[in-house]
Scaffold this active site. Structure first.
Site, PDB file in Angstrom:
ATOM      1  N   CYS A  17       0.846  -1.187   0.000  1.00 53.68           N
ATOM      2  CA  CYS A  17       0.000   0.000   0.000  1.00 53.68           C
ATOM      3  C   CYS A  17       0.885   1.242   0.000  1.00 53.68           C
ATOM      4  O   CYS A  17       1.985   1.238   0.512  1.00 53.68           O
ATOM      5  CB  CYS A  17      -0.949   0.116   1.180  1.00 53.68           C
ATOM      6  SG  CYS A  17      -1.966  -1.315   1.459  1.00 53.68           S
TER       7      CYS A  17
ATOM      8  N   ARG B 127       3.405  -0.137  -5.211  1.00 52.53           N
ATOM      9  CA  ARG B 127       3.272  -0.709  -3.868  1.00 52.53           C
ATOM     10  C   ARG B 127       1.948  -1.451  -3.677  1.00 52.53           C
ATOM     11  O   ARG B 127       1.764  -2.170  -2.701  1.00 52.53           O
ATOM     12  CB  ARG B 127       3.367   0.399  -2.815  1.00 52.53           C
ATOM     13  CG  ARG B 127       4.663   1.155  -2.830  1.00 52.53           C
ATOM     14  CD  ARG B 127       4.634   2.254  -1.810  1.00 52.53           C
ATOM     15  NE  ARG B 127       4.643   1.726  -0.466  1.00 52.53           N
ATOM     16  CZ  ARG B 127       5.723   1.494   0.256  1.00 52.53           C
ATOM     17  NH1 ARG B 127       6.900   1.760  -0.252  1.00 52.53           N
ATOM     18  NH2 ARG B 127       5.643   1.014   1.466  1.00 52.53           N
TER      19      ARG B 127
ATOM     20  N   TRP C 150      -3.088  -2.593  -1.475  1.00 54.11           N
ATOM     21  CA  TRP C 150      -2.850  -4.010  -1.771  1.00 54.11           C
ATOM     22  C   TRP C 150      -3.542  -4.755  -0.653  1.00 54.11           C
ATOM     23  O   TRP C 150      -3.118  -4.704   0.509  1.00 54.11           O
ATOM     24  CB  TRP C 150      -1.357  -4.302  -1.789  1.00 54.11           C
ATOM     25  CG  TRP C 150      -1.024  -5.700  -2.183  1.00 54.11           C
ATOM     26  CD1 TRP C 150      -0.845  -6.178  -3.451  1.00 54.11           C
ATOM     27  CD2 TRP C 150      -0.816  -6.814  -1.305  1.00 54.11           C
ATOM     28  NE1 TRP C 150      -0.544  -7.515  -3.409  1.00 54.11           N
ATOM     29  CE2 TRP C 150      -0.527  -7.927  -2.110  1.00 54.11           C
ATOM     30  CE3 TRP C 150      -0.858  -6.974   0.073  1.00 54.11           C
ATOM     31  CZ2 TRP C 150      -0.272  -9.185  -1.593  1.00 54.11           C
ATOM     32  CZ3 TRP C 150      -0.608  -8.231   0.601  1.00 54.11           C
ATOM     33  CH2 TRP C 150      -0.315  -9.327  -0.235  1.00 54.11           C
TER      34      TRP C 150
ATOM     35  N   ASN D 124      -1.397   1.824   6.126  1.00 54.92           N
ATOM     36  CA  ASN D 124      -0.616   0.755   5.534  1.00 54.92           C
ATOM     37  C   ASN D 124      -0.124  -0.119   6.675  1.00 54.92           C
ATOM     38  O   ASN D 124       0.438   0.407   7.633  1.00 54.92           O
ATOM     39  CB  ASN D 124       0.569   1.375   4.770  1.00 54.92           C
ATOM     40  CG  ASN D 124       1.432   0.327   4.120  1.00 54.92           C
ATOM     41  OD1 ASN D 124       1.064  -0.834   4.043  1.00 54.92           O
ATOM     42  ND2 ASN D 124       2.588   0.748   3.640  1.00 54.92           N
ATOM     43  N   GLY D 125      -0.342  -1.417   6.626  1.00 48.67           N
ATOM     44  CA  GLY D 125       0.086  -2.306   7.708  1.00 48.67           C
ATOM     45  C   GLY D 125      -1.070  -3.199   8.117  1.00 48.67           C
ATOM     46  O   GLY D 125      -2.058  -3.323   7.392  1.00 48.67           O
TER      47      GLY D 125
ATOM     48  N   GLU E 175      16.344 -17.641 -10.223  1.00 45.41           N
ATOM     49  CA  GLU E 175      15.921 -16.264 -10.505  1.00 45.41           C
ATOM     50  C   GLU E 175      15.208 -16.173 -11.857  1.00 45.41           C
ATOM     51  O   GLU E 175      14.201 -15.474 -11.993  1.00 45.41           O
ATOM     52  CB  GLU E 175      17.156 -15.338 -10.437  1.00 45.41           C
ATOM     53  CG  GLU E 175      16.922 -13.885 -10.799  1.00 45.41           C
ATOM     54  CD  GLU E 175      15.899 -13.162  -9.929  1.00 45.41           C
ATOM     55  OE1 GLU E 175      15.449 -13.707  -8.923  1.00 45.41           O
ATOM     56  OE2 GLU E 175      15.517 -12.033 -10.300  1.00 45.41           O
TER      57      GLU E 175
ATOM     58  N   LYS F 225      11.373 -14.879 -12.347  1.00 43.02           N
ATOM     59  CA  LYS F 225      10.989 -13.773 -13.247  1.00 43.02           C
ATOM     60  C   LYS F 225       9.840 -14.208 -14.134  1.00 43.02           C
ATOM     61  O   LYS F 225       8.868 -13.476 -14.309  1.00 43.02           O
ATOM     62  CB  LYS F 225      12.172 -13.349 -14.147  1.00 43.02           C
ATOM     63  CG  LYS F 225      13.284 -12.559 -13.518  1.00 43.02           C
ATOM     64  CD  LYS F 225      12.932 -11.179 -13.063  1.00 43.02           C
ATOM     65  CE  LYS F 225      12.347 -11.129 -11.706  1.00 43.02           C
ATOM     66  NZ  LYS F 225      13.155 -11.126 -10.539  1.00 43.02           N
TER      67      LYS F 225
ATOM     68  N   GLU G  10       6.443 -14.710 -12.105  1.00 45.88           N
ATOM     69  CA  GLU G  10       5.778 -13.541 -11.510  1.00 45.88           C
ATOM     70  C   GLU G  10       5.183 -12.602 -12.548  1.00 45.88           C
ATOM     71  O   GLU G  10       4.177 -11.954 -12.272  1.00 45.88           O
ATOM     72  CB  GLU G  10       6.670 -12.813 -10.500  1.00 45.88           C
ATOM     73  CG  GLU G  10       7.833 -12.059 -11.047  1.00 45.88           C
ATOM     74  CD  GLU G  10       8.651 -11.372  -9.951  1.00 45.88           C
ATOM     75  OE1 GLU G  10       8.083 -10.942  -8.940  1.00 45.88           O
ATOM     76  OE2 GLU G  10       9.875 -11.254 -10.133  1.00 45.88           O
TER      77      GLU G  10
ATOM     78  N   HIS H 203      16.492 -36.532  -9.968  1.00 41.23           N
ATOM     79  CA  HIS H 203      15.876 -36.962  -8.707  1.00 41.23           C
ATOM     80  C   HIS H 203      14.400 -36.597  -8.641  1.00 41.23           C
ATOM     81  O   HIS H 203      13.845 -36.502  -7.554  1.00 41.23           O
ATOM     82  CB  HIS H 203      16.651 -36.367  -7.527  1.00 41.23           C
ATOM     83  CG  HIS H 203      18.086 -36.787  -7.518  1.00 41.23           C
ATOM     84  ND1 HIS H 203      18.494 -38.026  -7.066  1.00 41.23           N
ATOM     85  CD2 HIS H 203      19.202 -36.169  -7.980  1.00 41.23           C
ATOM     86  CE1 HIS H 203      19.807 -38.139  -7.214  1.00 41.23           C
ATOM     87  NE2 HIS H 203      20.262 -37.013  -7.771  1.00 41.23           N
TER      88      HIS H 203
ATOM     89  N   LYS I  55       5.541  -4.242  -4.939  1.00 45.74           N
ATOM     90  CA  LYS I  55       6.994  -4.088  -4.970  1.00 45.74           C
ATOM     91  C   LYS I  55       7.618  -4.264  -3.583  1.00 45.74           C
ATOM     92  O   LYS I  55       8.615  -4.951  -3.444  1.00 45.74           O
ATOM     93  CB  LYS I  55       7.327  -2.701  -5.532  1.00 45.74           C
ATOM     94  CG  LYS I  55       8.807  -2.424  -5.706  1.00 45.74           C
ATOM     95  CD  LYS I  55       9.365  -3.190  -6.868  1.00 45.74           C
ATOM     96  CE  LYS I  55      10.847  -2.954  -7.047  1.00 45.74           C
ATOM     97  NZ  LYS I  55      11.448  -4.024  -7.864  1.00 45.74           N
TER      98      LYS I  55
HETATM   99  O1  M6R Z   1      12.845  -5.228  -1.561  1.00 45.93           O
HETATM  100  P1  M6R Z   1      13.359  -6.610  -1.345  1.00 45.93           P
HETATM  101  O2  M6R Z   1      14.578  -6.911  -2.103  1.00 45.93           O
HETATM  102  O3  M6R Z   1      13.528  -6.946   0.115  1.00 45.93           O
HETATM  103  O4  M6R Z   1      12.217  -7.550  -1.886  1.00 45.93           O
HETATM  104  C1  M6R Z   1      12.285  -8.931  -1.756  1.00 45.93           C
HETATM  105  C2  M6R Z   1      11.269  -9.603  -2.641  1.00 45.93           C
HETATM  106  O5  M6R Z   1       9.975  -9.224  -2.282  1.00 45.93           O
HETATM  107  C3  M6R Z   1      11.480  -9.276  -4.117  1.00 45.93           C
HETATM  108  O6  M6R Z   1      12.768  -9.583  -4.531  1.00 45.93           O
HETATM  109  C4  M6R Z   1      10.467 -10.047  -4.990  1.00 45.93           C
HETATM  110  O7  M6R Z   1      10.758 -11.404  -4.946  1.00 45.93           O
HETATM  111  C5  M6R Z   1      10.503  -9.495  -6.415  1.00 45.93           C
HETATM  112  N1  M6R Z   1       9.179  -9.257  -6.889  1.00 45.93           N
HETATM  113  C6  M6R Z   1      11.174 -10.413  -7.359  1.00 45.93           C
HETATM  114  O8  M6R Z   1      11.170  -9.911  -8.657  1.00 45.93           O
END
Ligand code: M6R
Length: 610
Positions: free
Chosen positions: A2, A27, A74, A100-101, A483, A487, A490, A506, A605
C-alpha cells in the site's frame, strides 16, 4: 504494501496526491482513494481499480482543498472494492484515515467500539483506526492526543495519515513498522510511504522512525513519540531526479530497468573498485570490517530475488574468503531460534529496504548480539537505517515489480565485499587484479547481451503459450536458474521451477516431454561436460532446450533447440551475464501474453506486511 501520500499547503492538493499515488502504484494497485479537506468538511473519492479509475472519478466528482491524503491499496483484509478502499471514516465522517500495515487486535477493538455504538462499513482492519480516534475525540481528547492514545492500544503495524474536519490546518502521520517520509516544501509539506512522490517538489526529507507521530502543517513539522516525548529529527537530502523515475520512452519500467544495467552496474562499482591493488573500497563497511573478517560464520538473509543474490554471495564468500556462510529466508529465520551471537555476522539484502520479514530478521539478529550489515538500494530505507553498517547499490529507483537491475547490483556488491575480504585474508595481488579487471569489464559484456534482444524476443514468441518451464543451472548458475524461473512466473503467470541441473534426475525429469521447455545455463565452467549430459537427458525425453552458452561454443548448437550466447567471464561473474537473457525472455513472453509486467497480479513491490 500500500502507498500513502499527503499534502498540506497553499496549492490545490489533488495534483500532488494523484501524481504521488501514480508513483507509488507499484506498492499496491487493487483499489485507491483520496480524502480532501475543502476548508469546512472532508470529501472522499474512492474506487476499486487503479489510479486511472480514481482520476476518472475525480474528473466526474471534483474535490478541492489544500489539505488531502491518498492511498493505493494491496488488500490484506477484505476484498478490493470501493468500500474497502481507503480513506476510511468513523461514525461521523469527522476523521479520514489512510493506513498501511495490519492491525492485529482489530477484532477485539472492533467489539469494544461496536459496544460503544460504532458501526463499521468495511471488512478492513484499518477502519478501526478512524473509529478509535473518533471515540477518543468524543471523550474530549484533541486530535493529536486522540491519535496518540489510540495508537497505544493498537497491536500490529502502521504507516498512517489522518485528517480531521475540525483541523483544516494540519494532518497527522505516524509510523510503526511501515515507512513514512515527510517532504519539506516552502509553505507546503508532504508525506508519502517513500520519497518517490516528492521528486520534482522537494529534496528535503525526514524519515519517521517506529513509534513516532508527526503533526504536519503548511509551515511546520513537529514529531513526538507515542510515549509523548518530543523528538528532534534531521533533514536528509534526496538526490533522485525526475528522469530516474520516468519510463524515458520505454514501454515498461521493467524493460527500462533491464536496459539500464550496464549503467547501473557501473554506478555500483564506481569509486569502489581498486584495479591496481586488486581490491575494493567500501566506505560503508570501513569502520566495521573487522567484525566481518573475524566472524566464525556469516548468515545472509533476504527474500525473493534478493535471496537468490544471497545464494551467490554464499558461493563467492566461501570460495574466496573462506568463512562459512549460510543463506536464510528472512521469513524462516525470524521465527526459528537461530544460533547467533557476536561471532556471527548477518548480512541482510533488500532492494526496497522495507521488506517486513527481512526487517524482523535484522531485529532478531541484533537482539542476539550479532552485527548486522545491510545491502540496500533505497537510501534512507528502514533496513538501511536499522543495520550497523552497509553498502548501497546505487542502482537508482527500481519501479517494475519484478526485480532486475537491483539483482545484478546486489550480486556486484557481494562481489566487491568478497574482493575486499578475500584480499585481506587469502587472495593474492595478481588474483585480486584479475578479478577486479574482469568485474570492471562486466557492464560492457552486459551491453553485448542486450544488443541480442531481438533474438530473445523471437524465441519468446515460440514459447509464449507453454504452461510450464524448467530452468537448470549448476554452481554459480544454479541461483540464476531460480531467478530466471521466478521472473517468468511472476510476470507471465507461467509455472516455472529452477533446479540444480543434477537434481533433475531426482524427480523433475518425470515432467519432461515435448511440452516442457527447459532453459539450461550451460556456460564453459568446470561442470560444462556434466551440463551437456543433462541437455542430452532432456533431449532424449523430447524436451525442448533453450541454452544460455558462451560465445564461440558451437558444439552446443547441435544439441539445444535454441542457443543464446553471452560473452566469457570469470565463473563467479557469469550470473551477471546469464541472468540478462532470462530477464528478457520473461519480459517478452509476458508482454506477448498481454500481462501487465510492471504491476503483475497479486504482487507489490515492497512487501511490508508478513
Ligand atoms: O525489496 P526486497 O529486495 O527486500 O524484496 C524482496 C522480494 O519481495 C522481491 O525480490 C520479490 O521477490 C521481487 N518481486 C522479485 O522480482
Amino acid at each position: 504494501m500500500c502507498g500513502i501520500v499527503g499534502y498540506i499547503g497553499k496549492n490545490a492538493s489533488i495534483p500532488f496526491l494523484l501524481n504521488g499515488l501514480k508513483r507509488l502504484e507499484y506498492r499496491g494497485y487493487d483499489s485507491v482513494g483520496l480524502a480532501v479537506h475543502d476548508g469546512s468538511k472532508i470529501q472522499i473519492n474512492k474506487t476499486a481499480g487503479r489510479i486511472a479509475a480514481l482520476q476518472d472519478l475525480t474528473n466526474r466528482h471534483p474535490l478541492s482543498g489544500c489539505l488531502g491524503i491518498g492511498h493505493t491499496r494491496w488488500a490484506t483484509h477484505g476484498e478490493p472494492n470501493s468500500i474497502n478502499a481507503h480513506p476510511h471514516t468513523g461514525n461521523k465522517n469527522m476523521l479520514a484515515i489512510v493506513h498501511n500495515g495490519i492491525i492485529e487486535n482489530f477484532d477485539l477493538l472492533k467489539k469494544e467500539l461496536s459496544a460503544k455504538g460504532h458501526t463499521f462499513k468495511s471488512d478492513t482492519d484499518s477502519e478501526i483506526l478512524a473509529h478509535l480516534f473518533e471515540e477518543n475525540m468524543n471523550n474530549g481528547f484533541d486530535l493529536v492526543e486522540a491519535v496518540r492514545q489510540g495508537l497505544n492500544l493498537v497491536k500490529g503495524t502502521y504507516g498512517l495519515a489522518v485528517i480531521c474536519d475540525h483541523h483544516p490546518d494540519m494532518f497527522i502521520a505516524a509510523r510503526l513498522g511501515s515507512p513514512m517520509v515527510i517532504g519539506h516544501g516552502n509553505g507546503e509539506n508532504y508525506i508519502a510511504s517513500d520519497a518517490a512522490p516528492f521528486i520534482g517538489y522537494t529534496k528535503d526529507v525526514t524519515y519517521l522512525d517506529d513509534g513516532e507521530i508527526a503533526v504536519v502543517k503548511n509551515d511546520s513539522v513537529t514529531v513526538k513519540t507515542i510515549d509523548d516525548q518530543v523528538v528532534n529529527k534531521s533533514i536528509h537530502i534526496i538526490d533522485t531526479d525526475l528522469k530516474q523515475i520516468e519510463k524515458e520512452g520505454y514501454s515498461h519500467y521493467m524493460l527500462k530497468e533491464i536496459m539500464e544495467q550496464p549503467q547501473t552496474l557501473r554506478n555500483t562499482t564506481r569509486g569502489r573498485l581498486l584495479l591496481e591493488e586488486g581490491t575494493a573500497k567500501l566506505g560503508g563497511l570501513e569502520n566495521d570490517i573487522e567484525s566481518l573478517l573475524y566472524s566464525r560464520r556469516i548468515i545472509i538473509t533476504a527474500c525473493g530475488t534478493s535471496w537468490h543474490a544471497a545464494l551467490l554471495g554464499e558461493y563467492m564468500l566461501e570460495e574466496l574468503v573462506g568463512i562459512p556462510v549460510e543463506v536464510e529466508y528472512a521469513s524462516e529465520f525470524r521465527y526459528r531460534n537461530p544460533i547467533l551471537g557476536d561471532d556471527t555476522t548477518v548480512i541482510a539484502i533488500s532492494q526496497s529496504g522495507e521488506t517486513a520479514d527481512t526487517l524482523a530478521a535484522i531485529r532478531e539478529a541484533r537482539r542476539k548480539r550479532s552485527k548486522v550489515f545491510g545491502i540496500c538500494n533505497v537510501v534512507g530505507s528502514s533496513i538501511a537505517r536499522e543495520t550497523d553498517a552497509g553498502v548501497y547499490l546505487h542502482a537508482g529507483p527500481e519501479i517494475g515489480v519484478a526485480s532486475t537491475k537491483a539483482f545484478t547490483s546486489q550480486v556486484t556488491v557481494l562481489t566487491l565485499i568478497t574482493l575486499l575480504l578475500g584480499r585481506i585474508r587469502s587472495i593474492s595481488t595478481a588474483q585480486g587484479r584479475d578479478l577486479a579487471q574482469n568485474l570492471q569489464a562486466i557492464p560492457q559484456h552486459v551491453e553485448t547481451v542486450l544488443k541480442n534482444r531481438k533474438q530473445i524476443e523471437q524465441i519468446a514468441k515460440e514459447f509464449q503459450n507453454v504452461k510450464n518451464f524448467l530452468y537448470l543451472g549448476r554452481g554459480y548458475n544454479f541461483p540464476v536458474a531460480l531467478e530466471g524461473a521466478l521472473k517468468l512466473k511472476e510476470i507471465s503467470y507461467i509455472h516455472a521451477e529452477g533446479y540444480p541441473a543434477a537434481e533433475m534426475k531426482h524427480g523433475p525429469i518425470a515432467l519432461i516431454d515435448e511440452n516442457m521447455p527447459v532453459v539450461v545455463i550451460a556456460i564453459k565452467d568446470n561442470t560444462y561436460d556434466k551440463i551437456i549430459s543433462n541437455i542430452e537427458e532432456v533431449k532424449a525425453r523430447k524436451g525442448r532446450v533453450i541454452a544460455i552458452a558462451n560465445e564461440g561454443d558451437t558444439e552446443i548448437a547441435n544439441k539445444a533447440d535454441k542457443v543464446i550466447y553471452v560473452p566469457h567471464s570469470r565463473e563467479m561473474f557469469s550470473p551477471l551475464l546469464t541472468i540478462i537473457p532470462l530477464q528478457l525472455l520473461a519480459y517478452y513472453i509476458a508482454i506477448n501474453r498481454n500481462c501487465d509486467v510492471d504491476q503483475p497480479r497479486n504482487l507489490a513491490k515492497s512487501v511490508t506486511v508478513e
